[in-house]
Scaffold this motif. Structure first.
Motif, PDB file in Angstrom:
ATOM      1  N   GLY A 234       0.692  -1.191  -0.477  1.00  0.00           N
ATOM      2  CA  GLY A 234      -0.327  -0.043   0.417  1.00  0.00           C
ATOM      3  C   GLY A 234       0.670   1.623   0.243  1.00  0.00           C
ATOM      4  N   THR A 235       0.426   2.216  -0.654  1.00  0.00           N
ATOM      5  CA  THR A 235       1.154   3.516  -1.251  1.00  0.00           C
ATOM      6  C   THR A 235       0.657   4.832  -0.631  1.00  0.00           C
ATOM      7  OG1 THR A 235       0.893   3.651  -3.446  1.00  0.00           O
ATOM      8  CG2 THR A 235       2.622   2.634  -2.825  1.00  0.00           C
ATOM      9  N   GLY A 236      -0.370   4.294   0.386  1.00  0.00           N
ATOM     10  CA  GLY A 236      -1.193   6.077   0.479  1.00  0.00           C
ATOM     11  C   GLY A 236      -0.567   6.704   1.798  1.00  0.00           C
ATOM     12  N   ALA A 237      -1.637   7.597   2.681  1.00  0.00           N
ATOM     13  CA  ALA A 237      -1.745   8.031   3.755  1.00  0.00           C
ATOM     14  C   ALA A 237      -0.415   7.353   4.378  1.00  0.00           C
ATOM     15  CB  ALA A 237      -2.630   8.191   4.468  1.00  0.00           C
ATOM     16  N   GLY A 238      -1.053   5.473   4.746  1.00  0.00           N
ATOM     17  CA  GLY A 238      -0.292   4.429   6.149  1.00  0.00           C
ATOM     18  C   GLY A 238       0.953   4.524   5.741  1.00  0.00           C
ATOM     19  N   GLY A 239       1.063   4.081   3.984  1.00  0.00           N
ATOM     20  CA  GLY A 239       2.781   3.682   3.644  1.00  0.00           C
ATOM     21  C   GLY A 239       3.450   4.853   3.027  1.00  0.00           C
ATOM     22  N   ALA A 240       2.956   5.582   2.585  1.00  0.00           N
ATOM     23  CA  ALA A 240       3.901   6.545   1.672  1.00  0.00           C
ATOM     24  C   ALA A 240       4.797   7.421   2.350  1.00  0.00           C
ATOM     25  CB  ALA A 240       3.433   7.735   0.582  1.00  0.00           C
ATOM     26  N   PRO A 241       4.490   7.748   4.244  1.00  0.00           N
ATOM     27  CA  PRO A 241       5.639   8.231   5.342  1.00  0.00           C
ATOM     28  C   PRO A 241       6.407   7.990   5.068  1.00  0.00           C
ATOM     29  CG  PRO A 241       3.143   9.365   5.239  1.00  0.00           C
ATOM     30  CD  PRO A 241       2.541   8.608   4.091  1.00  0.00           C
ATOM     31  N   LEU A 242       5.805   6.214   5.894  1.00  0.00           N
ATOM     32  CA  LEU A 242       6.928   5.382   6.287  1.00  0.00           C
ATOM     33  C   LEU A 242       8.157   4.864   5.204  1.00  0.00           C
ATOM     34  CD1 LEU A 242       5.435   2.033   8.577  1.00  0.00           C
ATOM     35  CD2 LEU A 242       6.359   1.933   6.519  1.00  0.00           C
TER      36      LEU A 242
ATOM     37  N   LYS B 162      16.089  -0.884   2.678  1.00  0.00           N
ATOM     38  CA  LYS B 162      16.042  -1.520   0.836  1.00  0.00           C
ATOM     39  C   LYS B 162      14.905  -1.438   1.210  1.00  0.00           C
ATOM     40  CE  LYS B 162      19.498  -3.931  -0.744  1.00  0.00           C
ATOM     41  NZ  LYS B 162      19.561  -5.602  -1.227  1.00  0.00           N
ATOM     42  N   VAL B 163      13.896  -1.090   0.364  1.00  0.00           N
ATOM     43  CA  VAL B 163      12.221  -1.130   0.835  1.00  0.00           C
ATOM     44  C   VAL B 163      12.035  -1.051  -1.308  1.00  0.00           C
ATOM     45  CG1 VAL B 163      10.130   0.338   1.566  1.00  0.00           C
ATOM     46  CG2 VAL B 163      12.302   0.613   2.341  1.00  0.00           C
ATOM     47  N   VAL B 164      10.335  -2.376  -0.541  1.00  0.00           N
ATOM     48  CA  VAL B 164      10.190  -2.341  -1.267  1.00  0.00           C
ATOM     49  C   VAL B 164       8.314  -2.490  -1.520  1.00  0.00           C
ATOM     50  CG1 VAL B 164       9.280  -4.659  -3.588  1.00  0.00           C
ATOM     51  CG2 VAL B 164      11.460  -3.785  -2.429  1.00  0.00           C
ATOM     52  N   ALA B 165       7.671  -1.504  -2.040  1.00  0.00           N
ATOM     53  CA  ALA B 165       6.445  -1.475  -1.810  1.00  0.00           C
ATOM     54  C   ALA B 165       5.457  -1.750  -3.101  1.00  0.00           C
ATOM     55  CB  ALA B 165       6.400   0.269  -2.148  1.00  0.00           C
ATOM     56  N   LEU B 166       4.815  -2.449  -3.325  1.00  0.00           N
ATOM     57  CA  LEU B 166       3.505  -2.946  -3.905  1.00  0.00           C
ATOM     58  C   LEU B 166       2.665  -2.585  -4.216  1.00  0.00           C
ATOM     59  CD1 LEU B 166       3.646  -6.973  -2.794  1.00  0.00           C
ATOM     60  CD2 LEU B 166       5.678  -5.192  -4.353  1.00  0.00           C
ATOM     61  N   GLU B 167       1.520  -2.539  -4.853  1.00  0.00           N
ATOM     62  CA  GLU B 167       0.482  -1.199  -5.047  1.00  0.00           C
ATOM     63  C   GLU B 167      -0.624  -2.013  -5.960  1.00  0.00           C
ATOM     64  OE1 GLU B 167      -2.126   1.050  -5.140  1.00  0.00           O
ATOM     65  OE2 GLU B 167      -1.185   1.675  -4.112  1.00  0.00           O
TER      66      GLU B 167
ATOM     67  N   ASN C 211     -14.084   6.411   0.028  1.00  0.00           N
ATOM     68  CA  ASN C 211     -13.617   6.089   0.784  1.00  0.00           C
ATOM     69  C   ASN C 211     -12.546   5.272   0.756  1.00  0.00           C
ATOM     70  OD1 ASN C 211     -14.575   3.567   0.778  1.00  0.00           O
ATOM     71  ND2 ASN C 211     -15.972   3.896   2.848  1.00  0.00           N
ATOM     72  N   SER C 212     -11.708   4.957  -0.694  1.00  0.00           N
ATOM     73  CA  SER C 212     -11.163   3.777  -1.363  1.00  0.00           C
ATOM     74  C   SER C 212     -10.172   4.349  -2.749  1.00  0.00           C
ATOM     75  CB  SER C 212     -11.428   2.860  -1.466  1.00  0.00           C
ATOM     76  OG  SER C 212     -11.958   2.076  -0.249  1.00  0.00           O
ATOM     77  N   GLY C 213      -9.445   4.441  -2.371  1.00  0.00           N
ATOM     78  CA  GLY C 213      -8.245   4.546  -3.628  1.00  0.00           C
ATOM     79  C   GLY C 213      -7.469   3.470  -3.867  1.00  0.00           C
ATOM     80  N   THR C 214      -7.181   3.334  -4.895  1.00  0.00           N
ATOM     81  CA  THR C 214      -5.838   2.837  -5.998  1.00  0.00           C
ATOM     82  C   THR C 214      -5.618   3.300  -6.679  1.00  0.00           C
ATOM     83  OG1 THR C 214      -6.031   0.582  -7.176  1.00  0.00           O
ATOM     84  CG2 THR C 214      -7.499   2.133  -8.440  1.00  0.00           C
ATOM     85  N   GLY C 215      -4.120   2.768  -6.840  1.00  0.00           N
ATOM     86  CA  GLY C 215      -2.877   4.025  -7.659  1.00  0.00           C
ATOM     87  C   GLY C 215      -1.625   3.752  -6.845  1.00  0.00           C
ATOM     88  N   LEU C 216      -0.312   4.429  -7.514  1.00  0.00           N
ATOM     89  CA  LEU C 216       0.303   5.220  -6.292  1.00  0.00           C
ATOM     90  C   LEU C 216       0.536   6.818  -5.987  1.00  0.00           C
ATOM     91  CD1 LEU C 216       3.335   4.707  -8.322  1.00  0.00           C
ATOM     92  CD2 LEU C 216       2.721   3.122  -6.209  1.00  0.00           C
TER      93      LEU C 216
ATOM     94  N   LEU D 228       9.059   1.710  -6.140  1.00  0.00           N
ATOM     95  CA  LEU D 228       7.835   1.101  -6.070  1.00  0.00           C
ATOM     96  C   LEU D 228       7.228   0.389  -6.994  1.00  0.00           C
ATOM     97  CD1 LEU D 228       6.649   5.470  -5.315  1.00  0.00           C
ATOM     98  CD2 LEU D 228       7.367   3.910  -3.855  1.00  0.00           C
ATOM     99  N   ARG D 229       6.579  -0.582  -6.859  1.00  0.00           N
ATOM    100  CA  ARG D 229       6.132  -1.546  -7.945  1.00  0.00           C
ATOM    101  C   ARG D 229       4.335  -1.341  -8.271  1.00  0.00           C
ATOM    102  NH1 ARG D 229       9.137  -7.187  -6.316  1.00  0.00           N
ATOM    103  NH2 ARG D 229      10.517  -6.361  -6.102  1.00  0.00           N
ATOM    104  N   PRO D 230       3.840  -0.329  -9.209  1.00  0.00           N
ATOM    105  CA  PRO D 230       1.966  -0.959  -9.684  1.00  0.00           C
ATOM    106  C   PRO D 230       1.602  -1.644 -10.092  1.00  0.00           C
ATOM    107  CG  PRO D 230       3.646   1.204 -11.176  1.00  0.00           C
ATOM    108  CD  PRO D 230       4.698   0.520 -10.437  1.00  0.00           C
ATOM    109  N   GLY D 231       0.814  -1.903  -9.842  1.00  0.00           N
ATOM    110  CA  GLY D 231       0.168  -3.059 -10.092  1.00  0.00           C
ATOM    111  C   GLY D 231      -0.087  -4.331  -9.763  1.00  0.00           C
ATOM    112  N   CYS D 232       0.642  -4.523  -8.332  1.00  0.00           N
ATOM    113  CA  CYS D 232       1.252  -5.654  -7.752  1.00  0.00           C
ATOM    114  C   CYS D 232      -0.074  -5.811  -6.817  1.00  0.00           C
ATOM    115  CB  CYS D 232       2.846  -5.585  -7.142  1.00  0.00           C
ATOM    116  SG  CYS D 232       3.597  -5.206  -8.796  1.00  0.00           S
ATOM    117  N   MET D 233      -0.285  -6.518  -6.791  1.00  0.00           N
ATOM    118  CA  MET D 233      -1.330  -7.074  -6.047  1.00  0.00           C
ATOM    119  C   MET D 233      -1.007  -8.326  -5.041  1.00  0.00           C
ATOM    120  SD  MET D 233      -4.944  -6.930  -5.106  1.00  0.00           S
ATOM    121  CE  MET D 233      -6.132  -8.070  -4.333  1.00  0.00           C
ATOM    122  N   ALA D 234      -1.116  -8.051  -3.125  1.00  0.00           N
ATOM    123  CA  ALA D 234      -0.372  -8.740  -2.491  1.00  0.00           C
ATOM    124  C   ALA D 234      -1.778  -9.983  -2.119  1.00  0.00           C
ATOM    125  CB  ALA D 234      -0.072  -8.602  -0.795  1.00  0.00           C
TER     126      ALA D 234
END
Length: 510
Positions: free
Chosen positions: A16-24, A34-39, A79-84, A230-236
């Motif tokens: 997740g790369t929204g309000a909870g993920g991006a600052p972290l 070394k951080v990999v973000a799945l969005e 209430n929900s979004g998708t994308g980086l 940052l890896r978009p299009g990746c559903m965990a």
């Protein structure tokens, strides 16, 4: 995008790369991790955003969710979004702080639950977020004179001016609300120039000129500049674990193929519904039995009226005027409280809300819709008490990834019903005081909160006060699912502040 490390071991995988993920993500990358973000969603370009409401639905999380309970909730753009950038791509950018009393509601009233810390614990992070992303607001905030904002307020639209007059008539203080939109140009580190707001009114359709402070133009560029991938299009979908129960890899689907990313730690930042669904589907972190429980919203009733002069509710920033005088009403027959904000709205969203809530059809509906340009609203955000029966569970239906679709059961309790009635009476009185006609009430809920609450006791909470799982030592959660209570403020600012706090705790062990 940085070099692919899929065959290497990432220090941290963030889902997740929204309000909870991006600052972290940014904080960890700055510290050399070394951080990999799945969005799950795509990478959007700001210049492709459009004020066209149907087109803007590409920013919404449109995977089907099943709604139940006596107060079923609408999902997607609500209430929900998708994308980086997550839901901050289309959020309204209203950025009030939680009131200090809201961290201790149970101690104050005997209802709800207390947070495991007070407002002073996250105050430095709140101020850090506001400085970094850019927030506009009044020179003097009536409910907290110590507060200072870097940018002067945006220009008020007609709805904001109408609410100010109504507040004066009924004896409520009011101010320009804290808004995550810059009113002047700004050079954003590692992003470039952001233009000041041009008052187009299309905040919920994505901001073309970078005036709205999301994470796509603040924290994510900072993260990439320090090596985050940052890896978009990746559903965990799943996890691999070792003999001690620690997570060793995240399984995700990209372009129809299942892939895996090895890691030392995982952070779930997918939101109250998707974080709970992923844990429930994989049978993880639920020794307390609390995963999915205590789903909350804000009581977000709206009252609209029609005026003799043109309002043009699609023009200007939608929700500028605020009053916090009702955070603890003297005549309340409920625990907690609510804030009020002015409302403008784009025409299709306005019409859809009206049709769902008002019941008008045929000629009566046509006449109401014809009054759009003369309409203005007031909306509330009120405290919702946690209740175990309000919860996220797994349905028997499967989605395109083979995962069970989430079912969300939500019902107002007596406290929410009483708050709705109190706020409705006040908002109707406000509009009546300035001559509004055809006043109508739209009962609705907004935001998703709870399902993986934080606490000090492993028997009654999913994560500790820093977001670390009690059950799995290298699993952390950084989103609004960890909120023990909802408070009344829009949650984005608190989510981002907690994200930085969780990152600082995580850096001590990874």
């Amino acid at each position: 995008m940085m070099n692919d490390v899929s065959q290497q071991i990432a220090d941290v995988v963030v889902i997740g790369t929204g309000a909870g993920g991006a600052p972290l993500i940014a904080r960890l990358a700055q510290a050399g991790r070394k951080v990999v973000a799945l969005e799950a969603g795509p990478a959007f370009q700001a210049r492709s955003h459009t004020p066209d409401e149907p087109t803007a639905q590409e920013l919404y999380w449109l995977h089907e969710r099943l709604s139940g309970g006596k107060t079923p909730q609408a999902f997607g753009g609500n209430n929900s979004g998708t994308g980086l950038g997550g839901s901050l791509l289309h959020y309204g950018a209203f950025l009030p702080r939680m009131d200090k009393r809201e961290f201790h509601l149970h101690s104050e009233t005997g209802q709800g639950v207390d947070w495991p810390f007070g407002a002073e614990e996250i105050q430095p992070y709140i101020e850090e977020v506001e400085r970094f992303i850019g927030v506009s607001g009044p020179a003097h905030y009536p409910w907290d004179e110590s507060r200072h904002y870097a940018y002067p307020p945006l220009a008020p639209n007609a709805a904001a001016l109408k609410m100010r007059k109504a507040c004066d008539n009924v004896g409520l203080r009011h101010a320009d609300g804290p808004v995550a939109v810059i009113s002047q140009g700004r050079e954003q580190p590692h992003f470039g120039h952001r233009e000041g707001c041009v008052n187009c009114g299309a905040c919920h359709q994505g901001c073309r000129n970078g005036a709205k402070s999301g994470v796509d133009n603040t924290y994510l560029p900072l993260a990439c500049a320090h090596g985050a991938e940052l890896r978009p299009g990746c559903m965990a979908t799943a996890f691999e674990r070792d003999s001690q129960g620690r997570i060793t890899a995240v399984i995700y689907v990209k372009d129809g193929r299942e892939e895996r990313q090895k890691c030392k730690a995982v952070v779930l930042a997918a939101g109250a519904v998707e974080t709970a669904r992923l844990l429930l589907h994989n049978g993880l972190a639920n020794s307390s039995g609390q995963v999915g429980r205590n789903y909350m919203t804000h009581v977000s009733t709206q009252v609209w009226g029609v005026f003799d002069e043109e309002i043009r509710p699609n023009k200007g920033y939608p929700s500028l005027t605020i009053t916090e005088d009702m955070l603890r009403p003297k005549d309340a027959d409920f625990a907690g409280g609510y804030l009020l904000q002015s409302l403008g709205m784009m025409p299709l969203t306005w019409a859809a809300n009206l049709v769902r809530a008002d019941g008008r059809r045929g000629e009566a509906l046509s006449q109401t819709l014809a009054a759009y340009n003369y309409s203005a609203g007031i909306g509330m955000h009120g405290e919702s008490l946690p209740r175990e029966e309000n919860r996220v569970t797994l349905s028997e239906e499967k989605d395109a990834f083979g995962l069970p679709k989430p079912r969300i059961d939500y019902s107002y309790g007596p406290n929410e019903e009483a708050m709705h009635r109190h706020a409705t009476r006040l908002m109707v009185k406000m509009w009546e005081s300035i001559g509004a006609k055809d006043i109508r009430v739209i009962s609705r809920a907004a935001h998703m909160i709870g399902t993986c609450r934080m606490g000090k006791d492993a028997g009654s909470a999913v994560v500790n006060p820093y977001g670390r799982s009690f059950d799995i030592e290298n699993l952390w959660i950084s989103d609004h699912s960890t909120f023990p209570s909802s408070g009344a403020a829009n949650p984005a600012l608190t989510i981002m502040a907690l994200s930085l706090r969780t990152a600082d705790a995580l850096l001590k062990v990874v």
